[in-house]
Structures are given as structure tokens and as C-alpha cells.
Write an enzyme that holds these catalytic residues in place. Structure first.
Site, PDB file in Angstrom:
ATOM      1  N   ASP A 188      63.815  85.065  41.944  1.00 19.45           N
ATOM      2  CA  ASP A 188      64.450  84.852  40.642  1.00 19.45           C
ATOM      3  C   ASP A 188      65.959  84.655  40.788  1.00 19.45           C
ATOM      4  O   ASP A 188      66.584  85.210  41.700  1.00 19.45           O
ATOM      5  CB  ASP A 188      64.156  86.065  39.742  1.00 19.45           C
ATOM      6  CG  ASP A 188      64.349  85.728  38.268  1.00 19.45           C
ATOM      7  OD1 ASP A 188      64.476  84.535  37.935  1.00 19.45           O
ATOM      8  OD2 ASP A 188      64.380  86.666  37.453  1.00 19.45           O
ATOM      9  N   HIS A 214      67.653  75.425  42.100  1.00 18.06           N
ATOM     10  CA  HIS A 214      66.315  75.357  42.702  1.00 18.06           C
ATOM     11  C   HIS A 214      66.379  74.732  44.103  1.00 18.06           C
ATOM     12  O   HIS A 214      65.673  75.179  45.016  1.00 18.06           O
ATOM     13  CB  HIS A 214      65.362  74.563  41.804  1.00 18.06           C
ATOM     14  CG  HIS A 214      65.091  75.231  40.476  1.00 18.06           C
ATOM     15  ND1 HIS A 214      64.799  76.581  40.372  1.00 18.06           N
ATOM     16  CD2 HIS A 214      65.082  74.750  39.207  1.00 18.06           C
ATOM     17  CE1 HIS A 214      64.608  76.886  39.093  1.00 18.06           C
ATOM     18  NE2 HIS A 214      64.784  75.805  38.366  1.00 18.06           N
ATOM     19  N   LEU A 259      52.316  83.576  60.820  1.00 14.31           N
ATOM     20  CA  LEU A 259      52.429  83.928  59.398  1.00 14.31           C
ATOM     21  C   LEU A 259      51.532  83.037  58.522  1.00 14.31           C
ATOM     22  O   LEU A 259      51.405  81.839  58.790  1.00 14.31           O
ATOM     23  CB  LEU A 259      53.891  83.719  58.981  1.00 14.31           C
ATOM     24  CG  LEU A 259      54.221  83.865  57.497  1.00 14.31           C
ATOM     25  CD1 LEU A 259      54.224  85.338  57.099  1.00 14.31           C
ATOM     26  CD2 LEU A 259      55.586  83.254  57.174  1.00 14.31           C
TER      27      LEU A 259
END
Ligand code: FPP
Length: 257
Positions: free
Chosen positions: A27, A44, A136
């Protein structure tokens, strides 16, 4: 032995207690941009750089699953131009090299029926290309919300019950977990939210029942490797009791893994 570090200021993490699964609510992109007099889309774009940094770092230190909340069901209500910009950003940011150079596997969770066709195609192709990577697993939550997936799970279990394939008393925590988009993925050990808000915003509500929660004020574009280590270090100093007493936990070290 302390984990290998990049510089002397970094926290020493216990390599034996790296969270297996970290979930992040990224956020603060918009506020980061606004504070600089820039368009939200620039926030962004900077946020994508952080996605790459944190993905590489998570892979490097041995995190097994990293789930990123990229776009919520509620985000569809944002101005159309911002939605379109976010979608094209997601598309361009899923670079094959990030996955192949770091042995990372991609998985997408969310309501794919609402996503643009080209995103679904690109994601599917990358999921297939990275399926055999063994490091991962990066789980991107896109058009995702927890209440949406719980309703979907309840619908699918109800259909089985109506068809006589399952009895109501046979429905368990395990069968519900197995009906969620995260089936087969261990629950997050640590949930991080950047950007100063202290809420879960419809993210992994079922899966985070016993996750350690970490909130920080840093906006996502500014969240760096050191901030990530700080969150993990705090996690490593917490005692996970799962409803038990401290004494029980001390006698049962597997609870702390
Ligand atoms: C929250 O900031 C961030 C988002 C809604 C989008 C995050 C998405 C990315 C960084 C792209 C991710 C890409 C991949 C591949 C994972 P906000 O706009 O709500 O910020 P604000 O609260 O300051 O307005």
C-alpha cells in the site's frame, strides 16, 4: 551463523527461522506519488521496482512462498484509466528473466473471469514456463478478495453436498482450505502491510488466522531490502502460541518453526 548480508547496517536474520510464507499488502503507491506532485501511475511504476527487489530478496534468503496483493476485487471500482494502467503494468512487470534468473515459480490467484484476456494468456504462459522452478513461489493476487474466494469455496462444497458426494458433517477446516485458491499452499507465517493503514482489506482472511501481522508506515515504493529484513527480524522475535500457553510452546519447539 548469521545470514550473509549486503552491508554492515543490515539486521542479522536467523537463517533457521525465515518465514516459509510471507504475504504483503503493498500500500501507498498513490500517496508516494502525490507527495511528489506526480501522477498515481508513477507511484505504481515505482511499486513494480519494489516488487522486483523484494521478490529477488525473498528468493535469496530462502522464503518459499511470497504472496503479493496486486489488485483487489474492490480495486475494479477505481477510475477506469487507473485500472487500465495497473493492468498493463502488471502485464509488463511479469518479466520472464525475473523468474528464470531467480528460480521463481509464478502462480496467480483471483477471479480470472474478470481479467482482460491478454493478461490471462500471458500469466498462464508464464505459469507454465516457470512451473519447474524450485525456489520461491511468487503468488500474485489479482482481482482477488477473501470473501469472494470463500463464497466460491462454499458454493463448490454445497454443490458436492447437493450431489450427495459429501455429507455436511464431513466438511472440515482441511476440506474448506482445499477449496480455496490457495489449496496446497501453507498459510502465511507473516503478513506485512506497508503504507500506514492497520487493516486486512479482504486479503487472505481465512489463511491469516494465525499469521503474525506487521504494519509499517513506509510507502510501498520506498520499502526496501532493509525494511523487509526489519519485518522478518520482528517476526523472529515473536512467540507463536496458536492459542497455547508460553510453557506449552517452550516444550514443543516445532510450533516456533
Ligand atoms: C496500493 O497503492 C497498490 C495497488 C493497488 C497496486 C499495487 C500493484 C503493483 C505495485 C503492481 C504489482 C505488480 C505485480 C506483478 C505484483 P494505492 O494506490 O492504494 O496507494 P494509496 O493508498 O497511497 O492511494
Amino acid at each position: 551463523m548469521p545470514m550473509q548480508t549486503h552491508n554492515n547496517n543490515e539486521l542479522h536474520l536467523d537463517p533457521t527461522r525465515i518465514p516459509r510464507h510471507i504475504a504483503i499488502i503493498m500500500d501507498g503507491n498513490g500517496r508516494w506519488a502525490k507527495a511528489r506532485g506526480l501522477d498515481r501511475s508513477v507511484g505504481h511504476q515505482k511499486g513494480v521496482e519494489t516488487v522486483h527487489t523484494i521478490t529477488e530478496e525473498a528468493a535469496r534468503i530462502g522464503v518459499q512462498y511470497l504472496t503479493l496483493y496486486a489488485f483487489s476485487t474492490e480495486n475494479w471500482n477505481r477510475p477506469a484509466a487507473e485500472v487500465a494502467a495497473l493492468m498493463s503494468l502488471v502485464l509488463s512487470s511479469l518479466e520472464e528473466s525475473l523468474f528464470m534468473n531467480n528460480n521463481v515459480r509464478l502462480l496467480l490467484i483471483g477471479d480470472t473471469a474478470r481479467l482482460p484476456e491478454e493478461i490471462c494468456r500471458a500469466v498462464k504462459a508464464l505459469e507454465e514456463k516457470t512451473a519447474r522452478n524450485t525456489g520461491l513461489t511468487l503468488i500474485v493476487a489479482l482481482s482477488y478478495s477473501s470473501k469472494w474466494e470463500i463464497i466460491e469455496a462454499v458454493r463448490s462444497i454445497s454443490a458436492k453436498a447437493a450431489a450427495g458426494e459429501v455429507k455436511p458433517e464431513e466438511i472440515t477446516e482441511v476440506s474448506l482450505s482445499d477449496s480455496l485458491t490457495t489449496a496446497g499452499i501453507p498459510d502465511p507465517d507473516l503478513l506485512i502491510r506497508t503504507g500506514g493503514e492497520i487493516r486486512l482489506s479482504n486479503f487472505l482472511l481465512w489463511q491469516c488466522a494465525y499469521s503474525e501481522l506487521y504494519f509499517c508506515d513506509t510507502y510501498w515504493p520506498d520499502f526496501g531490502r532493509e525494511d523487509f529484513h526489519r519485518a522478518i527480524s520482528e517476526y523472529q522475535h515473536r512467540e507463536r502460541r496458536y492459542g497455547k500457553t508460553g510453557e506449552q510452546v517452550a516444550a514443543e519447539p516445532s510450533l516456533q518453526e
